[in-house]
Write a protein that holds these residues in place. Structure first.
Motif, PDB file in Angstrom:
ATOM      1  N   LEU A 102      36.026  36.942  53.244  1.00 57.69           N
ATOM      2  CA  LEU A 102      37.109  37.485  54.062  1.00 57.69           C
ATOM      3  C   LEU A 102      38.472  37.045  53.548  1.00 57.69           C
ATOM      4  O   LEU A 102      39.496  37.492  54.063  1.00 57.69           O
ATOM      5  CB  LEU A 102      36.930  37.035  55.523  1.00 57.69           C
ATOM      6  N   ASN A 103      38.464  36.159  52.552  1.00 58.31           N
ATOM      7  CA  ASN A 103      39.705  35.726  51.935  1.00 58.31           C
ATOM      8  C   ASN A 103      40.357  36.915  51.235  1.00 58.31           C
ATOM      9  O   ASN A 103      39.708  37.629  50.465  1.00 58.31           O
ATOM     10  CB  ASN A 103      39.398  34.606  50.933  1.00 58.31           C
ATOM     11  N   LYS A 104      41.639  37.154  51.504  1.00 62.02           N
ATOM     12  CA  LYS A 104      42.343  38.314  50.946  1.00 62.02           C
ATOM     13  C   LYS A 104      42.275  38.345  49.424  1.00 62.02           C
ATOM     14  O   LYS A 104      42.066  39.397  48.810  1.00 62.02           O
ATOM     15  CB  LYS A 104      43.797  38.301  51.411  1.00 62.02           C
ATOM     16  N   ARG A 105      42.418  37.171  48.813  1.00 61.22           N
ATOM     17  CA  ARG A 105      42.384  37.092  47.345  1.00 61.22           C
ATOM     18  C   ARG A 105      41.040  37.551  46.805  1.00 61.22           C
ATOM     19  O   ARG A 105      40.962  38.268  45.802  1.00 61.22           O
ATOM     20  CB  ARG A 105      42.664  35.658  46.919  1.00 61.22           C
ATOM     21  N   ASN A 106      39.948  37.167  47.506  1.00 58.02           N
ATOM     22  CA  ASN A 106      38.607  37.543  47.058  1.00 58.02           C
ATOM     23  C   ASN A 106      38.322  39.019  47.310  1.00 58.02           C
ATOM     24  O   ASN A 106      37.668  39.681  46.490  1.00 58.02           O
ATOM     25  CB  ASN A 106      37.555  36.676  47.763  1.00 58.02           C
ATOM     26  N   ILE A 107      38.790  39.544  48.427  1.00 57.60           N
ATOM     27  CA  ILE A 107      38.599  40.971  48.715  1.00 57.60           C
ATOM     28  C   ILE A 107      39.262  41.817  47.629  1.00 57.60           C
ATOM     29  O   ILE A 107      38.655  42.748  47.076  1.00 57.60           O
ATOM     30  CB  ILE A 107      39.188  41.336  50.097  1.00 57.60           C
ATOM     31  N   ILE A 108      40.502  41.478  47.301  1.00 54.13           N
ATOM     32  CA  ILE A 108      41.228  42.211  46.253  1.00 54.13           C
ATOM     33  C   ILE A 108      40.528  42.037  44.906  1.00 54.13           C
ATOM     34  O   ILE A 108      40.387  42.989  44.128  1.00 54.13           O
ATOM     35  CB  ILE A 108      42.689  41.733  46.171  1.00 54.13           C
ATOM     36  N   CYS A 161      36.155  38.896  35.730  1.00 52.07           N
ATOM     37  CA  CYS A 161      35.110  38.173  36.458  1.00 52.07           C
ATOM     38  C   CYS A 161      35.149  36.678  36.139  1.00 52.07           C
ATOM     39  O   CYS A 161      34.649  35.862  36.902  1.00 52.07           O
ATOM     40  CB  CYS A 161      33.723  38.748  36.166  1.00 52.07           C
ATOM     41  N   LYS A 162      35.783  36.306  35.026  1.00 49.84           N
ATOM     42  CA  LYS A 162      35.943  34.899  34.685  1.00 49.84           C
ATOM     43  C   LYS A 162      36.732  34.178  35.778  1.00 49.84           C
ATOM     44  O   LYS A 162      36.431  33.041  36.139  1.00 49.84           O
ATOM     45  CB  LYS A 162      36.656  34.778  33.341  1.00 49.84           C
ATOM     46  N   GLU A 163      37.750  34.862  36.321  1.00 44.55           N
ATOM     47  CA  GLU A 163      38.568  34.274  37.374  1.00 44.55           C
ATOM     48  C   GLU A 163      37.752  34.092  38.648  1.00 44.55           C
ATOM     49  O   GLU A 163      37.846  33.067  39.325  1.00 44.55           O
ATOM     50  CB  GLU A 163      39.778  35.179  37.620  1.00 44.55           C
ATOM     51  N   LEU A 164      36.904  35.077  38.984  1.00 43.06           N
ATOM     52  CA  LEU A 164      36.063  34.967  40.175  1.00 43.06           C
ATOM     53  C   LEU A 164      34.971  33.918  40.001  1.00 43.06           C
ATOM     54  O   LEU A 164      34.522  33.310  40.971  1.00 43.06           O
ATOM     55  CB  LEU A 164      35.441  36.334  40.493  1.00 43.06           C
ATOM     56  N   TRP A 218      24.829  36.731  30.935  1.00 37.34           N
ATOM     57  CA  TRP A 218      26.196  36.909  30.443  1.00 37.34           C
ATOM     58  C   TRP A 218      27.194  36.155  31.315  1.00 37.34           C
ATOM     59  O   TRP A 218      28.109  35.487  30.802  1.00 37.34           O
ATOM     60  CB  TRP A 218      26.528  38.396  30.418  1.00 37.34           C
ATOM     61  N   ALA A 219      27.031  36.249  32.646  1.00 41.38           N
ATOM     62  CA  ALA A 219      27.941  35.556  33.558  1.00 41.38           C
ATOM     63  C   ALA A 219      27.831  34.044  33.394  1.00 41.38           C
ATOM     64  O   ALA A 219      28.836  33.325  33.457  1.00 41.38           O
ATOM     65  CB  ALA A 219      27.636  35.953  35.008  1.00 41.38           C
ATOM     66  N   ILE A 220      26.617  33.545  33.179  1.00 45.77           N
ATOM     67  CA  ILE A 220      26.429  32.107  32.945  1.00 45.77           C
ATOM     68  C   ILE A 220      27.138  31.683  31.666  1.00 45.77           C
ATOM     69  O   ILE A 220      27.794  30.636  31.606  1.00 45.77           O
ATOM     70  CB  ILE A 220      24.927  31.771  32.877  1.00 45.77           C
ATOM     71  N   LEU A 221      27.027  32.510  30.626  1.00 46.66           N
ATOM     72  CA  LEU A 221      27.682  32.206  29.356  1.00 46.66           C
ATOM     73  C   LEU A 221      29.204  32.233  29.487  1.00 46.66           C
ATOM     74  O   LEU A 221      29.905  31.457  28.832  1.00 46.66           O
ATOM     75  CB  LEU A 221      27.231  33.196  28.280  1.00 46.66           C
ATOM     76  N   LEU A 222      29.731  33.127  30.340  1.00 52.14           N
ATOM     77  CA  LEU A 222      31.178  33.202  30.527  1.00 52.14           C
ATOM     78  C   LEU A 222      31.729  31.956  31.204  1.00 52.14           C
ATOM     79  O   LEU A 222      32.920  31.653  31.081  1.00 52.14           O
ATOM     80  CB  LEU A 222      31.556  34.447  31.345  1.00 52.14           C
TER      81      LEU A 222
END
Length: 323
Positions: A85-91, A197-200, A262-266
């Protein structure tokens, strides 16, 4: 040159990921014979989320058990910053779905159907370079001489492997122009997804990023399935076993297991490092074609594949990650 055990593991996982990704081109080609590109993407994202959901449940149970810690994200991240519900995460997840997942899948399926294989393979060579440029701007990753050299070595390997006939490429031919542009948009969207997705991943686990992104992509796709590609029960019944098998390949391997690894490697590598391995895709495409379509593998193709692999090893072994 001393190669660490971690570098060997990273290279092996990058090879595995690209091997699973290579199956998507044939799968998209088969699936779009009966489904529209948005429909294929929606089914693939939905099934991929369902396939990965049990692993997320297991991850949650493991970390919520007595004596276990919270999921491994940054230690400075608070529960509120991880909230959906965090605005940053929704965006963030909206951008991941609208600008990354949906165009990366739907436009690739659409473009493959409207362009030649040689054109599409050449356009796909832009992904690692576009990813590196976006990573330098968005994530402030530094493009060192070693990273540029690795890109050059890997690109050289792909060009050897592809045996491109430059005289007969039709990138600007009106017949293929729309398909070529669609493939280019898909490549840019893939690059954006890899970087953003690196930021998330700093606040969520790889499974969370994948599943939340996929489910949101399905929701965003619904209006298009109503207005652009109306779906009906009769249409669903018309899908044959080969169509569903192609969708399952996309869901389980290309958008499922491959994306988890791939996400784990990132989380362990810089995006610009990991993206060089994408040049292995044409090599695996040749191997899969040889196995399924009985196409011939020539010695020059093997040389190109080995040069491409050398570029991947170079950037993961010699260049330290800032992660």
């Amino acid at each position: 040159m001393r190669i660490s055990q971690r570098s060997i593991v990273d290279v092996s996982l990058l090879v595995l990921v690209n091997g699973m990704w290579a199956a998507q081109y044939a799968a998209y080609k088969i699936a779009t014979e009966k489904m529209g590109p948005i429909t294929v993407s929606a089914w693939a994202f939905l099934f991929a989320a369902l396939v990965l959901l049990p692993f997320l449940v297991r991850e949650r149970r493991h970390h919520s058990g007595p004596g276990n810690s919270a999921p491994k994200t940054s230690s400075a991240i608070t529960p509120g910053e991880r909230s959906l519900l965090n605005k940053r995460n929704i965006i963030g997840f909206l951008m991941l779905g609208v600008l990354g997942l949906i165009p990366a899948s739907a436009f690739l399926a659409w473009g493959i159907d409207r362009s030649s294989a040689s054109n599409a393979s050449l356009i796909y060579l832009t992904v690692p370079i576009t990813t590196a440029v976006l990573a330098s701007f968005i994530l402030k990753e530094r493009m060192t001489a070693v990273r540029w050299a690795s890109l050059f070595v890997a690109l050289t390997g792909v060009l050897i492997l592809s045996d491109v006939d430059w005289r007969h490429l039709q990138l600007s031919n009106g017949k293929f122009l729309l398909g070529n542009m669609l493939v280019l948009v898909a490549c840019t969207a893939s690059s954006f997804y890899n970087v953003f997705c690196k930021e998330l991943l700093r606040r969520f686990t790889p499974l969370e990023v994948l599943i939340y992104g996929y489910l949101l992509a399905v929701v965003v796709s619904l209006p298009f399935l109503v207005w652009v590609e109306p779906i009906s029960l009769a249409a669903v019944k018309s899908y044959g076993p080969s169509t569903w098998f192609a969708v399952l390949v996309l869901s389980v391997f290309s958008w499922g297991l491959a994306m988890v690894v791939w996400a784990i490697l990132l989380k362990r590598l810089d995006v610009s490092q990991a993206s060089v391995s994408i040049y292995l895709l044409p090599f695996f495409g040749v191997i899969i074609s040889a196995l399924t379509l009985k196409e011939r593998i020539t010695p020059i193709m093997m040389v190109g594949g080995l040069v491409t692999l050398a570029g991947t090893i170079l950037i993961t072994s010699l260049e330290p990650s800032s992660s």
